[in-house]
Design a protein around this motif. Structure first.
Motif, PDB file in Angstrom:
ATOM      1  N   LEU A  53       0.824  -1.217   0.000  1.00  0.00           N
ATOM      2  CA  LEU A  53       0.000   0.000   0.000  1.00  0.00           C
ATOM      3  C   LEU A  53       0.855   1.262   0.000  1.00  0.00           C
ATOM      4  N   VAL A  54       1.869   1.298   0.849  1.00  0.00           N
ATOM      5  CA  VAL A  54       2.701   2.498   0.931  1.00  0.00           C
ATOM      6  C   VAL A  54       3.472   2.710  -0.364  1.00  0.00           C
ATOM      7  N   THR A  55       4.063   1.631  -0.892  1.00  0.00           N
ATOM      8  CA  THR A  55       4.825   1.748  -2.136  1.00  0.00           C
ATOM      9  C   THR A  55       3.913   2.128  -3.292  1.00  0.00           C
ATOM     10  N   GLY A  56       2.720   1.535  -3.341  1.00  0.00           N
ATOM     11  CA  GLY A  56       1.765   1.885  -4.403  1.00  0.00           C
ATOM     12  C   GLY A  56       1.318   3.334  -4.306  1.00  0.00           C
ATOM     13  N   LEU A  57       1.044   3.796  -3.092  1.00  0.00           N
ATOM     14  CA  LEU A  57       0.632   5.194  -2.918  1.00  0.00           C
ATOM     15  C   LEU A  57       1.760   6.148  -3.285  1.00  0.00           C
ATOM     16  N   ALA A  58       2.974   5.838  -2.860  1.00  0.00           N
ATOM     17  CA  ALA A  58       4.113   6.688  -3.211  1.00  0.00           C
ATOM     18  C   ALA A  58       4.325   6.720  -4.726  1.00  0.00           C
TER      19      ALA A  58
END
Length: 442
Positions: free
Chosen positions: A146-151
């Protein structure tokens, strides 16, 4: 060593000893930096593909319940997969964050063979450690995704929004498409870029928190392990004392006692012939003298088996040198490697001595070996003594529950009483390796 009745397939003597963090030389924990950010990005990228594989195994297992075999195979694969993943996650956490996270104790099956394998799978599946590792893997993987996708989405927006706004502003399209003015697009792009960088820099701190939360042993588990270890050590001490008492009784009854009885009878015969046949009496007295010397030697051997004087006087190195020399004189050339920078507690030295002495006795009597090697090494960072006895003879050694066979079983009990671990690796074709790990805390 021969496959004799006092040897058993290797069984772990109770729960595993938890990892003890060492303060000296340990790296400082780091939750932020290039390595944590790179680890999170890599975990997110790999996780987007990997997340479906364990789930697919679970789905296949559940759908195969009617066939039983498919369900069991899927369950075994899932357990081994999660156990392997736990080890990988611990290595990654140590390498990325530099945190010296303790390893929760793992209950080990006391059985042997297939029963041990099946029981160990059940113990793992029913343990809190296993399910905490599963939860850790999925929680961290989903968080990284989730964090990598959002970034990544914020970075894409930061680079495309100004270009899109400029393209729309320079086109002859309908004014309705100019909903994003170029200045606002640039402002949003800067905000998105800053947010993406902030996520990539600061989000790994939560990764470190997840590791510390789900990979660390709980205080309750640590306390339960200590209780189990103390109970196991107490049982080992009681059993070891009984075994040692039976051994002393057997040695006295089989060797010293008959020699003393023969000595008494010889002296009695000499007394009857002292007046009537002095030469015969003199010969009998000489024979009694020889019997007395033999009885003294056998008594010293019994005493040496209880508490060797050389061990307390000169230390473990000298005592083991004498043991190794006896094995060499008995026809099995034996080498000794000792690394002991300091004297150890008396009970540790005694336990290590008897492990080596009994193992080499088995080698000389049963193994048919051409060479043996003894290695004793103190790991000062972990404060543990490692004792290894190797021989190239016949294998098939195992620890048995037979009360009349006290060789390796007695060593296992003695090591357990010292809160150590004892194992025997001995395939049928050889070689045999006996290993004891002893804690050295005073």
């Amino acid at each position: 060593m021969a496959a004799i009745a006092d040897m058993d397939a290797v069984t772990d003597p109770g729960p595993a000893v938890p990892h003890e963090p060492t303060a000296a030389g340990s790296p400082e924990p780091r939750a932020l930096g290039l390595a944590p950010s790179a680890s999170m990005i890599t975990g997110g990228a790999l996780g987007s593909v990997w997340v479906w594989i364990p789930l697919a195994i679970v789905v296949i297992g559940i759908s195969s319940i009617p066939s039983i075999i498919g369900f069991v195979v899927a369950g075994v694969v899932f357990i081994y997969l999660m156990r392997g993943i736990e080890q990988v996650e611990r290595v990654r956490s140590e390498a990325v964050f530099g945190m010296d996270i303790g390893i929760p104790p793992r209950r080990l099956s006391p059985h042997t063979g297939f029963q041990r394998w099946a029981h160990q799978l059940w113990l793992d599946l029913s343990s809190t450690r296993f399910w905490k590792a599963v939860a850790h893997h999925y929680l961290r993987m989903i968080y990284d995704i989730l964090v990598t996708g959002l970034a990544l989405a914020l970075l894409v927006f930061a680079f495309l929004a100004p270009a899109a706004a400029i393209a729309i502003g320079n086109s002859d399209a309908d004014a309705g498409l100019t909903f994003l003015p170029t200045p606002l697009a640039w402002l949003l792009a800067v905000v998105a870029l800053a947010a993406a960088i902030a996520l990539l820099v600061f989000a790994p701190a939560l990764d470190a928190t997840i590791d510390r939360w789900l990979l660390s042993p709980s205080p309750t588990a640590a306390l339960q392990h200590q209780v189990s270890a103390l109970a196991d050590a107490r049982q080992g001490a009681v059993t070891s004392a009984q075994t040692e008492r039976h051994r002393i009784e057997r040695d006295l009854h089989d060797s010293v006692q008959p020699r003393l009885v023969s000595l008494a009878m010889t002296i009695g015969l000499a007394q009857t012939k002292l007046d009537t046949d002095p030469p015969a009496a003199k010969a009998l007295i000489a024979e009694a003298h020889d019997d007395a010397k033999s009885a003294l030697v056998e008594l010293r051997n019994v005493v040496r088996g209880i508490a060797p004087t050389i061990l307390s006087d000169r230390g473990l190195d000298a005592a083991l040198s004498a043991v190794v020399q006896r094995a060499t004189n008995a026809g099995v050339p034996t080498t000794l490697s000792v690394h002991l920078p300091r004297r150890l507690p008396d009970e540790v030295e005694a336990c290590a001595y008897f492990v080596v002495a009994e193992a080499l006795t088995n080698v000389t009597r049963h193994a048919g070996a051409s060479h043996a090697a003894v290695t004793v090494r103190l790991d000062e960072s972990a404060n543990r003594l490692y004792v290894t006895v190797f021989d190239d003879g016949r294998g098939g050694a195992w620890i048995t529950d037979d009360e009349n066979a006290t060789g390796l079983r007695g060593l296992d009990e003695r090591v357990r009483a010292a809160r150590g671990t004892f194992s025997v690796a001995s395939p049928v074709t050889g070689p045999t390796i006996v290993t004891a790990v002893l804690p050295c805390a005073s």
